[in-house]
Design an enzyme around this catalytic site. Structure first.
Site, PDB file in Angstrom:
ATOM      1  N   PHE A  55       0.864  -1.195   0.000  1.00 56.72           N
ATOM      2  CA  PHE A  55       0.000   0.000   0.000  1.00 56.72           C
ATOM      3  C   PHE A  55       0.902   1.246   0.000  1.00 56.72           C
ATOM      4  O   PHE A  55       0.816   2.110   0.860  1.00 56.72           O
ATOM      5  CB  PHE A  55      -0.943   0.009   1.217  1.00 56.72           C
ATOM      6  CG  PHE A  55      -1.708  -1.276   1.409  1.00 56.72           C
ATOM      7  CD1 PHE A  55      -2.886  -1.500   0.709  1.00 56.72           C
ATOM      8  CD2 PHE A  55      -1.246  -2.262   2.278  1.00 56.72           C
ATOM      9  CE1 PHE A  55      -3.595  -2.695   0.882  1.00 56.72           C
ATOM     10  CE2 PHE A  55      -1.939  -3.455   2.444  1.00 56.72           C
ATOM     11  CZ  PHE A  55      -3.120  -3.674   1.753  1.00 56.72           C
TER      12      PHE A  55
ATOM     13  N   ASP B 102       1.003  -0.951  -4.952  1.00 60.48           N
ATOM     14  CA  ASP B 102      -0.238  -0.196  -4.767  1.00 60.48           C
ATOM     15  C   ASP B 102      -1.138  -0.505  -5.945  1.00 60.48           C
ATOM     16  O   ASP B 102      -0.671  -0.609  -7.073  1.00 60.48           O
ATOM     17  CB  ASP B 102       0.051   1.311  -4.686  1.00 60.48           C
ATOM     18  CG  ASP B 102      -1.103   2.075  -4.053  1.00 60.48           C
ATOM     19  OD1 ASP B 102      -0.932   2.562  -2.921  1.00 60.48           O
ATOM     20  OD2 ASP B 102      -2.189   2.172  -4.676  1.00 60.48           O
TER      21      ASP B 102
ATOM     22  N   ASN C  44      -3.018  -5.539  -6.684  1.00 55.69           N
ATOM     23  CA  ASN C  44      -3.802  -5.685  -5.465  1.00 55.69           C
ATOM     24  C   ASN C  44      -2.941  -6.454  -4.453  1.00 55.69           C
ATOM     25  O   ASN C  44      -2.465  -7.546  -4.748  1.00 55.69           O
ATOM     26  CB  ASN C  44      -5.084  -6.461  -5.792  1.00 55.69           C
ATOM     27  CG  ASN C  44      -5.958  -6.643  -4.582  1.00 55.69           C
ATOM     28  OD1 ASN C  44      -5.486  -6.932  -3.480  1.00 55.69           O
ATOM     29  ND2 ASN C  44      -7.244  -6.462  -4.777  1.00 55.69           N
TER      30      ASN C  44
ATOM     31  N   ASP D 297       0.703  -0.780   5.414  1.00 50.53           N
ATOM     32  CA  ASP D 297       0.009   0.468   5.809  1.00 50.53           C
ATOM     33  C   ASP D 297      -1.230   0.633   4.935  1.00 50.53           C
ATOM     34  O   ASP D 297      -1.293   1.525   4.084  1.00 50.53           O
ATOM     35  CB  ASP D 297       0.955   1.668   5.660  1.00 50.53           C
ATOM     36  CG  ASP D 297       0.293   2.965   6.100  1.00 50.53           C
ATOM     37  OD1 ASP D 297      -0.594   2.915   6.980  1.00 50.53           O
ATOM     38  OD2 ASP D 297       0.643   4.036   5.558  1.00 50.53           O
TER      39      ASP D 297
ATOM     40  N   CYS E 102      -5.482   2.169  10.489  1.00 51.42           N
ATOM     41  CA  CYS E 102      -6.088   3.487  10.653  1.00 51.42           C
ATOM     42  C   CYS E 102      -7.611   3.394  10.760  1.00 51.42           C
ATOM     43  O   CYS E 102      -8.300   4.402  10.649  1.00 51.42           O
ATOM     44  CB  CYS E 102      -5.656   4.423   9.527  1.00 51.42           C
ATOM     45  SG  CYS E 102      -6.164   3.861   7.898  1.00 51.42           S
TER      46      CYS E 102
HETATM   47  N1  SAH Z   1       1.559   4.053   3.059  1.00 53.76           N
HETATM   48  C1  SAH Z   1       1.057   5.227   2.397  1.00 53.76           C
HETATM   49  C2  SAH Z   1      -0.411   5.439   2.595  1.00 53.76           C
HETATM   50  C3  SAH Z   1      -1.260   4.318   2.093  1.00 53.76           C
HETATM   51  S1  SAH Z   1      -2.858   4.854   1.701  1.00 53.76           S
HETATM   52  C4  SAH Z   1       1.785   6.461   2.866  1.00 53.76           C
HETATM   53  O1  SAH Z   1       2.629   6.376   3.771  1.00 53.76           O
HETATM   54  O2  SAH Z   1       1.523   7.538   2.335  1.00 53.76           O
HETATM   55  C5  SAH Z   1      -3.551   3.443   1.057  1.00 53.76           C
HETATM   56  C6  SAH Z   1      -3.089   3.090  -0.344  1.00 53.76           C
HETATM   57  O3  SAH Z   1      -3.516   1.752  -0.545  1.00 53.76           O
HETATM   58  C7  SAH Z   1      -3.699   3.897  -1.474  1.00 53.76           C
HETATM   59  O4  SAH Z   1      -2.659   4.409  -2.253  1.00 53.76           O
HETATM   60  C8  SAH Z   1      -4.544   2.894  -2.265  1.00 53.76           C
HETATM   61  O5  SAH Z   1      -4.436   3.085  -3.665  1.00 53.76           O
HETATM   62  C9  SAH Z   1      -3.919   1.599  -1.877  1.00 53.76           C
HETATM   63  N2  SAH Z   1      -4.794   0.417  -1.872  1.00 53.76           N
HETATM   64  C10 SAH Z   1      -6.012   0.287  -1.330  1.00 53.76           C
HETATM   65  N3  SAH Z   1      -6.434  -0.994  -1.402  1.00 53.76           N
HETATM   66  C11 SAH Z   1      -5.431  -1.696  -2.007  1.00 53.76           C
HETATM   67  C12 SAH Z   1      -5.246  -3.059  -2.336  1.00 53.76           C
HETATM   68  N4  SAH Z   1      -6.177  -3.990  -2.074  1.00 53.76           N
HETATM   69  N5  SAH Z   1      -4.097  -3.418  -2.937  1.00 53.76           N
HETATM   70  C13 SAH Z   1      -3.151  -2.498  -3.207  1.00 53.76           C
HETATM   71  N6  SAH Z   1      -3.256  -1.202  -2.891  1.00 53.76           N
HETATM   72  C14 SAH Z   1      -4.393  -0.798  -2.293  1.00 53.76           C
END
Ligand code: SAH
Length: 419
Positions: free
Chosen positions: A245, A267, A295, A322, A362
């Protein structure tokens, strides 16, 4: 908020100027303990009609003064208290509150140039968020009382940090609960801004990030992990790192700068992957970072598939999880916990025997203990014993007021594989 003045008698002028909301018997304890929300069901009556957005007094059924705040009959939260003292919500009030908020950031994050300047209830300004991205301030308003005083807020933000421009990103759907439409745009600028092309360029712990105004999350990016990024860096020296993520690469870039052998970020958003790739280049870290659009559930699942007598090959020294909040409501907590368990179980299988898991949650509806229990349950299934080496919360520009549980939302742990 203070309670020392609870029994002060009001000046005659204030007494006539503000309508009074009387609280039902037994419903004032929370307000006395410092929580700023008076729910509609807890209000008994008004001494005289109040306009939506107006500053009102709040008293208990024995006429004891509890505080003052913004009234909105259209919201489930009928009064958002601003103070337990008598106040006037004028330009000076906003200057003082925002000045106090800035002083807190300067004290606790002295080196930061991009940070959350105002975090709503955490700064006793329910309904108002202000983020500073270097020379750009972004305001997010989610209550009618704040909406009606936007001009004063803009002036107070300007007085505090003198940004080049002040933008608004009031597009959170919660505004509808207050009877407000969604809106965004420019509130004040020194030079003309082209919002289509505007790039926010925050520097976090000395690393440069860029995010297009039009494609950012929240007001642009997530500022709440700024202090936690540094810890990730400390764990990353010489490590093979997986950042799940990864969004704009916050964790990945900190790990790479600190000396990770390689960092792979995942991501599902192709835009986020493109932005993270560009951010790595901006900081000269492109050789040690790669980002992939996928994903996380599918990716981890594919990497941990094995036939009956095969073993999954652990490959990473540090894995960061995260994710976004997996649940927006209490009803879907069980599903969210299944999601958390799955990513932890699979991540533990990919960690080397002396590896570290850095993991965050979160979700408002999943508390720290519940989150840790899920991780323990995943560790049991993965046949790993974990050693907890750190606990995390949000950066100090998102202050936690324990009397207002909603202000604490980010929970994190670092676990080493003990055996
Ligand atoms: N770690 C990041 C914040 C993550 S926010 C930081 O420090 O800024 C959550 C992110 O997860 C988003 O960019 C979203 O596109 C991604 N996301 C949400 N569900 C997901 C999934 N199932 N697989 C991959 N990415 C995902």
């Amino acid at each position: 908020m203070r309670h020392s003045k609870v029994s002060d008698s009001p000046s005659p002028e204030q007494e006539v100027s503000a309508p009074t909301v009387i609280v039902r018997p037994g419903e004032s304890e929370r307000l006395l303990a410092g929580h700023p929300w008076l729910y509609k069901g807890s209000a008994m009556r008004l001494t005289r009609p109040a306009a939506d957005g107006e500053l009102v007094q709040v008293k208990d059924h024995r006429q004891r003064f509890l505080g003052m705040g913004f009234y909105n009959s259209r919201s489930k939260i009928i009064v958002r208290l601003l103070s337990n003292d008598r106040i006037v919500a004028d330009a000076q009030f906003f200057r003082d509150r925002i000045h106090a908020a800035l002083a807190h950031r300067k004290k606790h994050m002295p080196g930061a140039s991009s940070f959350r300047l105002v975090n709503a209830e955490s700064d006793f300004l329910s309904g108002l968020i202000v983020d500073k991205y270097e020379d750009t301030a972004v305001i997010q308003i989610s209550s009618l009382g704040m909406e009606q005083r936007k001009a004063m807020i803009v002036e107070a933000v300007h007085a505090a940090i003198k940004p080049e421009r002040i933008l608004e990103r009031s597009d959170a759907s919660a505004r509808r609960f207050e009877g407000l439409d969604l809106t965004s745009g420019i509130l004040k600028e020194a030079h003309q801004t082209d919002l289509e092309k505007l790039v926010l360029s925050p520097v976090l712990n000395g690393l440069r990030f860029e995010v297009l105004w039009s494609s950012g999350h929240k007001t642009g990016l997530y500022l709440d992990q700024q202090s936690n990024y540094l810890f990730a860096g400390e764990l990353a020296k010489g490590a093979q790192v997986l950042d799940c993520f990864s969004f704009l690469g916050g964790f990945a870039l900190h790990a790479a700068r600190a000396g990770a052998t390689h960092v792979h970020g995942i991501d599902q958003s192709a835009d986020a992957v493109a932005a993270a790739t560009r951010n790595a280049q901006l900081n000269g870290l492109q050789d040690r970072c790669s980002f992939e659009s996928a994903n996380v559930f599918d990716w981890l699942s594919a990497k941990t598939q094995s036939r009956p007598h095969e073993k999954v090959l652990p490959r990473f020294d540090l894995i960061i999880l995260d994710p976004p909040s997996f649940t927006r409501s209490r009803d879907s907590v069980a599903d969210a916990l299944r999601g958390y368990k799955e990513i932890h179980l699979r991540a533990l299988k990919l960690l080397k025997s002396n590896g570290t898991l850095l993991t965050y949650c979160c979700s408002h509806h999943v508390d720290r203990n519940t989150f840790e229990e899920v991780i323990m349950s995943a560790a049991y299934d993965a046949q790993r014993i974990l050693r907890r080496v750190a606990m995390f919360s949000q950066s100090l520009d998102h202050p936690v007021i324990p009397a207002i549980p909603e202000t604490e939302y980010l929970k994190g742990f670092a676990f080493e594989i003990a055996r």
